[in-house]
Design an enzyme around this catalytic site. Structure first.
Site, PDB file in Angstrom:
ATOM      1  N   GLY A  61       0.823  -1.203   0.000  1.00  0.00           N
ATOM      2  CA  GLY A  61       0.000   0.000   0.000  1.00  0.00           C
ATOM      3  C   GLY A  61       0.854   1.248   0.000  1.00  0.00           C
ATOM      4  O   GLY A  61       2.082   1.196  -0.168  1.00  0.00           O
ATOM      5  N   HIS A 115       6.650  -4.713   1.373  1.00  0.00           N
ATOM      6  CA  HIS A 115       6.832  -3.721   0.319  1.00  0.00           C
ATOM      7  C   HIS A 115       7.467  -2.480   0.953  1.00  0.00           C
ATOM      8  O   HIS A 115       6.885  -1.888   1.870  1.00  0.00           O
ATOM      9  CB  HIS A 115       5.480  -3.318  -0.283  1.00  0.00           C
ATOM     10  CG  HIS A 115       4.903  -4.306  -1.236  1.00  0.00           C
ATOM     11  ND1 HIS A 115       4.620  -5.599  -0.892  1.00  0.00           N
ATOM     12  CD2 HIS A 115       4.559  -4.177  -2.558  1.00  0.00           C
ATOM     13  CE1 HIS A 115       4.113  -6.237  -1.945  1.00  0.00           C
ATOM     14  NE2 HIS A 115       4.084  -5.400  -2.966  1.00  0.00           N
ATOM     15  N   GLU A 126       9.824   1.452  -2.443  1.00  0.00           N
ATOM     16  CA  GLU A 126       9.406   1.524  -3.847  1.00  0.00           C
ATOM     17  C   GLU A 126       9.085   2.990  -4.159  1.00  0.00           C
ATOM     18  O   GLU A 126       9.741   3.623  -4.977  1.00  0.00           O
ATOM     19  CB  GLU A 126       8.191   0.642  -4.100  1.00  0.00           C
ATOM     20  CG  GLU A 126       7.675   0.742  -5.529  1.00  0.00           C
ATOM     21  CD  GLU A 126       6.352   0.031  -5.743  1.00  0.00           C
ATOM     22  OE1 GLU A 126       5.997  -0.174  -6.910  1.00  0.00           O
ATOM     23  OE2 GLU A 126       5.668  -0.315  -4.746  1.00  0.00           O
ATOM     24  N   ASP A 159       4.624  -8.340 -11.507  1.00  0.00           N
ATOM     25  CA  ASP A 159       3.772  -7.557 -10.608  1.00  0.00           C
ATOM     26  C   ASP A 159       3.019  -6.530 -11.455  1.00  0.00           C
ATOM     27  O   ASP A 159       3.629  -5.574 -11.905  1.00  0.00           O
ATOM     28  CB  ASP A 159       4.659  -6.849  -9.585  1.00  0.00           C
ATOM     29  CG  ASP A 159       3.915  -5.816  -8.740  1.00  0.00           C
ATOM     30  OD1 ASP A 159       2.694  -5.980  -8.571  1.00  0.00           O
ATOM     31  OD2 ASP A 159       4.540  -4.865  -8.257  1.00  0.00           O
ATOM     32  N   ASP A 160       1.791  -6.658 -11.677  1.00  0.00           N
ATOM     33  CA  ASP A 160       0.887  -7.745 -11.420  1.00  0.00           C
ATOM     34  C   ASP A 160       0.459  -8.292 -12.780  1.00  0.00           C
ATOM     35  O   ASP A 160       0.012  -7.531 -13.624  1.00  0.00           O
ATOM     36  CB  ASP A 160      -0.282  -7.171 -10.620  1.00  0.00           C
ATOM     37  CG  ASP A 160      -1.473  -8.081 -10.484  1.00  0.00           C
ATOM     38  OD1 ASP A 160      -1.793  -8.847 -11.393  1.00  0.00           O
ATOM     39  OD2 ASP A 160      -2.112  -8.034  -9.450  1.00  0.00           O
TER      40      ASP A 160
END
Length: 285
Positions: free
Chosen positions: A112, A139, A142, A219-220
């Site tokens: 998220g 995650h 990023e 992804d994805d």
């Protein structure tokens, strides 16, 4: 070999849809000669009404994967995701992971908007997941800063980092990640598409040069319309990785798989055999 990131299951609105997507995912893996993959998703929909209970999402996905494994002879495991915007669901997700551990749920993740403040409930959920023996990936770095990687390592006990490109912005955090043997889950197409990184200066080039453990992932697939083969091509053509560096990434992925030692050893043996055949065919060709 792939540590595939798939977040599109939640676009499905029924058990049958979810089971079918999961089953066909195994078919897609077999078509790409993938022998092992980790599918990840959140069982709770963000910002909209939940069409079916989170428990049913997980059960339906596992049903599809179980049928797919039998029919297409691939091996899969599942990682459940905590969403940064939904801390209220985190402990419920840990409970679902524990309930379905025996059917292949092996870890938890957090994904998220990295700019959202962390909630104490995220931290408690990670602590409980670790206490129960689940693997952890997060995650981080990023879209957010390198400090998110440090937090994931020190506060959440992460073994792997999803993306992590901005870790290079802080030499001390990069050093920490290397010292702890953290594995980076690199996603070539999505990282460029989201402007998280540029192809010609991508962090994966540094990871490869430094011998850091990393893998290439899709992804994805359902959103980007890509597969793992495509990601290998992008890494070589657009990011400058050599075939040998890509081969090493496959071995890194096998070693970083969320599997018990005996299953990991078996997986690594299978991957090494496939790589040996590839090298032989390349030499003969």
């Amino acid at each position: 070999m792939s540590l595939v990131l798939v977040l599109s299951l939640l676009a499905s609105s029924s058990r049958d849809d979810i089971e079918r997507v999961s089953y066909e995912y195994c078919e897609d893996l077999a078509r790409q000669n993938v022998v092992y993959a980790e599918l990840r998703f959140s069982p709770f929909l963000p910002g909209r009404q939940q069409p079916i209970p989170g428990d049913d999402y997980v059960d339906a996905a596992l049903c599809g994967l179980e049928r797919g494994e039998r029919d297409f002879r691939v091996k899969t495991r599942v990682i459940l995701i905590f969403m940064r915007a939904q801390p209220e669901n985190c402990m419920d997700i840990v409970k679902l992971a524990e309930k379905y551990r025996h059917r292949g749920v092996v870890g938890v993740d957090m994904a998220g908007d990295e700019l959202l403040p962390l909630d104490p409930r995220h931290v408690e959920a990670f602590k409980e997941a670790k206490r129960l023996g689940f693997h952890v990936t997060v995650h981080a770095a990023e879209s957010g800063p390198a400090s998110n990687v440090k937090q994931a390592i020190e506060d959440f006990g992460t073994e792997r980092i999803g993306h992590g490109y901005k870790v290079l912005d802080d030499a001390s955090v990069y050093k920490l990640a290397r010292e702890r043997g953290v594995h980076f889950e690199v996603c070539p197409t999505s990282s460029v598409f989201t402007n998280a990184a540029a192809a010609d200066t991508h962090a994966v080039r540094r990871f490869a040069a430094d011998g850091v453990s990393f893998s290439l992932n899709s992804d994805d697939p359902g959103i980007m319309l890509i597969d793992l083969t495509n990601e290998y091509e992008v890494a070589e053509r657009d990011m400058g990785l050599t075939q040998e560096q890509i081969i090493q990434s496959v071995l890194h992925a096998a070693r970083a798989a969320f599997l018990p030692p005996d299953e990991k050893e078996e997986l690594l043996k299978t991957v090494e055999e496939k790589i040996a055949r590839f090298r032989q065919e390349r030499t003969l060709g």
